[in-house]
Design a protein around this motif. Structure first.
Motif, PDB file in Angstrom:
ATOM      1  N   VAL A 230      44.776  43.232  27.311  1.00  0.00           N
ATOM      2  CA  VAL A 230      44.682  44.513  26.610  1.00  0.00           C
ATOM      3  C   VAL A 230      46.066  45.027  26.244  1.00  0.00           C
ATOM      4  CG1 VAL A 230      44.051  46.950  26.893  1.00  0.00           C
ATOM      5  CG2 VAL A 230      42.449  45.149  27.576  1.00  0.00           C
TER       6      VAL A 230
ATOM      7  N   ARG B 137      40.190  43.614  21.312  1.00  0.00           N
ATOM      8  CA  ARG B 137      40.682  44.620  22.249  1.00  0.00           C
ATOM      9  C   ARG B 137      39.735  45.815  22.325  1.00  0.00           C
ATOM     10  NH1 ARG B 137      43.476  49.297  23.006  1.00  0.00           N
ATOM     11  NH2 ARG B 137      45.165  49.295  24.573  1.00  0.00           N
TER      12      ARG B 137
ATOM     13  N   THR C  37      37.647  47.162  25.706  1.00  0.00           N
ATOM     14  CA  THR C  37      37.895  48.473  26.290  1.00  0.00           C
ATOM     15  C   THR C  37      36.761  49.472  26.078  1.00  0.00           C
ATOM     16  OG1 THR C  37      39.116  49.098  24.290  1.00  0.00           O
ATOM     17  CG2 THR C  37      40.401  48.239  26.140  1.00  0.00           C
ATOM     18  N   HIS C  38      35.887  49.243  25.098  1.00  0.00           N
ATOM     19  CA  HIS C  38      34.869  50.240  24.775  1.00  0.00           C
ATOM     20  C   HIS C  38      33.435  49.750  24.978  1.00  0.00           C
ATOM     21  CE1 HIS C  38      37.562  53.307  23.141  1.00  0.00           C
ATOM     22  NE2 HIS C  38      38.278  52.292  22.662  1.00  0.00           N
TER      23      HIS C  38
ATOM     24  N   ASP D 223      33.489  54.993  30.492  1.00  0.00           N
ATOM     25  CA  ASP D 223      33.909  55.612  31.736  1.00  0.00           C
ATOM     26  C   ASP D 223      33.141  56.877  32.063  1.00  0.00           C
ATOM     27  OD1 ASP D 223      35.257  56.454  29.377  1.00  0.00           O
ATOM     28  OD2 ASP D 223      36.647  57.637  30.573  1.00  0.00           O
TER      29      ASP D 223
END
Length: 666
Positions: free
Chosen positions: A111, A176, A180-181, A422
């Protein structure tokens, strides 16, 4: 989140693998687009695998070069032609990246190295507008499912955009963003496979679904179906419990489990076992899934060929699903609903397999869904499809395609990303979710839930050694029938309807199910069933007919066959079978009716049998029997048929004239 057993990625091996932590990834990111590469993060792994190598195009799956090096194959939907299925042929190549170097990098380091800024992209809309797609849904329900073509079908459309960014930068940025998502992906990946003289193949995605893995002789498939679309405010306990109680979503999952169990029965001599269900939670959607597992000794390339393609992205029965897709999709699919297939040498006793020892390779093959494709000239496409069943609401299916594409579209910057995973609620930890998932298994046949090697074959000299010919009418439920009949002690062989040359030699003929209208004697398959019933009955040889073949037999016997008020596709009913109530799975759009006057042609040998009918409360025939003849409407072999093996044992004994014994365990 629950994690499916067996999903831990195997160790990476390669010819010339780099021991250095970062240089290979740096080389990829600095390349000008001529370097073939793949970036992979597999479920449960804390590392990204970086693969580089040579590109080779092959014609057939059996041509994938397994000569000691790992190979990543990108398999297009057109390969379904290898199984004789009808598809739009766009010439998309079966492209292989033969790995010459590889490394593993921690997700955090990857990342940090990948470009953080999203590439600019201009949205171009969707190739099939919402109202037009809703119309396709209605036609599939009415003209296909409503006319006996099958139980469910997947129709795709494409969300499109354009970018002027360089291909490597674009793929790296997408990868990436997905790392991350997105959460819950089976594979997160970016693949860049240029080849001289053809369009460069560039794609990135976060697919939730394993198609097939083979490792140490164990085959695993992972059917995923049913979709809970998370609200904009986030998923909730009440929302997921409502989803888990939804009849349409439940039946959708069971239908694809049945279809993939057909494949497992073909791959695994001892059959397959069902494990689960599980809830797979992703950033914007959640799905229900099962794990299917069994043992096989097949070459992994042949195993892939036999399982092209997943019913979750095509429908069932498989062969006719491809035909229906061709009727309702005007554009070829390219690689959508195909798969990536990573072949890796398995190390045994410290040694890798010798060259050409395909059996020494493991396989990890995820389905190509939730994937963005970058075409030459900067065109971007994100295909998505919905599973259409008899309960489908067109507007809901339109929304489902948008929801399925949204994760990838967010990574392109075409829809807002939101707060990210998150802040997501862990749905698996919510009270009542585990219980709701477990409750689904009350509808499943215990035969398919227990380990197959723990189910002893029924020992009876009366049935053992009898030879059975099963005729496949383009529905591989016959593989499950064959497995259950072997369990009862019989010797079975399965032959496609247009390859049968002699129906009198075997002790028992089983005429299997298939799509279509049983009254249409102009259909070559239906005509063949009529002919074979006549030959077998005239010769006085034992005969068992299932579903479509049962309807043809009933029609010949003078019981009128009509379309049902509502198709019974993928439903379990408590059926009366000659005085005994049995839980049986059904996949039928037509049904034979009980009448006070049976009118059959006088020259028809079936009419002279005076078959005894068994009917349900709606007057639809559940079964027929007579001297040496029996038929059943339901699918005794289905995972929904809790009493299927017991009924199969009974009707088989009836047609063979074998006395009843204690029933096999359910």
């Amino acid at each position: 989140m629950s994690r499916i057993p067996g999903s831990t990625p195997s160790s990476s091996t390669s010819g010339g693998s780099s021991a250095v932590s970062r240089p290979l990834l740096e080389r990829v990111l600095a390349s000008d687009g001529t370097l073939p590469f793949a970036l992979l993060r597999r479920e449960g792994s804390t590392e990204v695998e970086v693969l580089v190598g040579d590109v080779v195009d092959v014609e057939l799956l059996g041509d994938v070069p397994l000569d000691g090096a790992p190979v990543l194959a990108i398999v297009p939907f057109r390969q379904a032609r290898e199984r004789g299925f009808t598809v739009h042929d766009d010439g998309a190549p079966l492209r292989c990246l033969v790995v010459r170097a590889s490394e593993r990098v921690s997700v955090a380091d990857a990342v940090a190295a990948l470009p953080a800024e999203a590439v600019a992209a201009e949205p171009l809309g969707v190739d099939i507008p919402d109202d037009e797609y809703a119309g396709i849904v209605r036609r599939v329900i009415d003209d296909e499912i409503g006319q006996g073509a099958g139980a469910n079908f997947v129709v795709a459309r494409r969300f499109e955009a354009r970018t002027s960014a360089a291909p490597v930068l674009t793929l790296a940025s997408w990868f990436r963003a997905l790392l991350t998502h997105e959460v819950g992906a089976y594979w997160t990946f970016a693949v860049h496979a240029p080849a001289s003289g053809t369009e460069t193949l560039s794609l990135a995605g976060a697919t939730p679904e394993r198609h097939l893995t083979l490792h140490d002789g164990v085959a695993r498939m992972n059917p995923i179906s049913g979709t809970y679309r998370h609200p904009a405010t986030g998923p909730t306990r009440d929302g997921v419990l409502e989803f888990l109680r939804d009849t349409k979503e439940n039946e959708e999952l069971f239908m694809v489990v049945d279809e993939e169990m057909k494949m497992m029965s073909a791959l695994c001599p001892e059959g397959g076992r069902i494990v689960g269900p599980y809830l797979k939670q992703m950033a914007r959607l959640s799905h229900t899934e099962y794990l299917l597992e069994g043992r096989t000794t097949l070459d992994p390339r042949e195993a892939l060929r036999l399982t092209m393609f997943a019913p979750t992205v095509t429908g069932s029965p498989m062969e006719n699903a491809c035909t229906v897709i061709t009727r309702h999709e005007t554009r070829p699919r390219g690689y959508y609903s195909g798969f990536l297939a990573l072949f890796e040498p398995e190390v045994t006793d410290g040694n890798a397999p010798a060259a050409s020892e395909a059996a020494g390779y493991s396989l990890d093959a995820p389905i190509l869904i939730r994937t963005a494709y970058l075409h030459d000239g900067g065109r971007v496409s994100v295909p998505a499809g919905a599973t259409l069943v008899r309960h489908s609401v067109p507007e809901h299916e339109v929304a489902e395609t948008r929801a399925k594409a949204s994760g990838v579209l967010a990574s392109l910057g075409l829809v807002p990303r939101g707060a990210g995973p998150d802040v997501a609620v862990d749905l698996n930890a919510q009270p009542g979710v585990a219980e709701a998932l477990t409750a689904r298994n009350r509808q499943l046949a215990e035969f398919w839930v227990r380990p197959q090697d723990a189910v002893p074959a029924v020992t009876t000299t009366a049935l053992s050694g009898r030879d059975v010919l099963i005729v496949d009418h383009e529905d591989q439920f016959t593989t499950m029938l064959a497995h259950q009949l072997r369990h009862l002690g019989l010797n079975t062989r399965t032959v496609r309807w247009d390859a049968v040359d002699d129906v009198l030699a075997d002790d028992l003929l089983v005429l299997g199910p298939g799509p279509g209208d049983p009254r249409d004697h102009e259909d070559p398959r239906i005509a063949s069933i009529v002919r074979r019933i006549g030959e077998r009955v005239t010769a006085g040889r034992p005969l068992l007919a299932v579903c479509l073949s049962h309807q043809v037999l009933a029609d010949l016997a003078g019981f009128p066959v009509r379309a049902l008020p509502a198709p019974r596709q993928g439903v379990r009913l408590d059926a009366d079978v000659f005085g005994t109530t049995a839980a049986i799975g059904y996949y039928n759009t037509f049904g034979a009716r009980l009448t006070t006057t049976v009118a059959a042609a006088a020259d028809n040998p079936v009419a002279r049998l005076a078959l005894e009918p068994s009917v349900d409360t709606d007057g639809v025939l559940t079964a027929l029997r007579g001297p040496g003849v029996a038929s059943v409407q339901g699918h005794l072999e289905s995972v929904l048929s809790a009493d299927g093996l017991t009924v199969l044992d009974g009707v088989t004994r009836h047609v063979l004239g074998v006395p009843a014994e204690p029933s096999p365990a359910r």
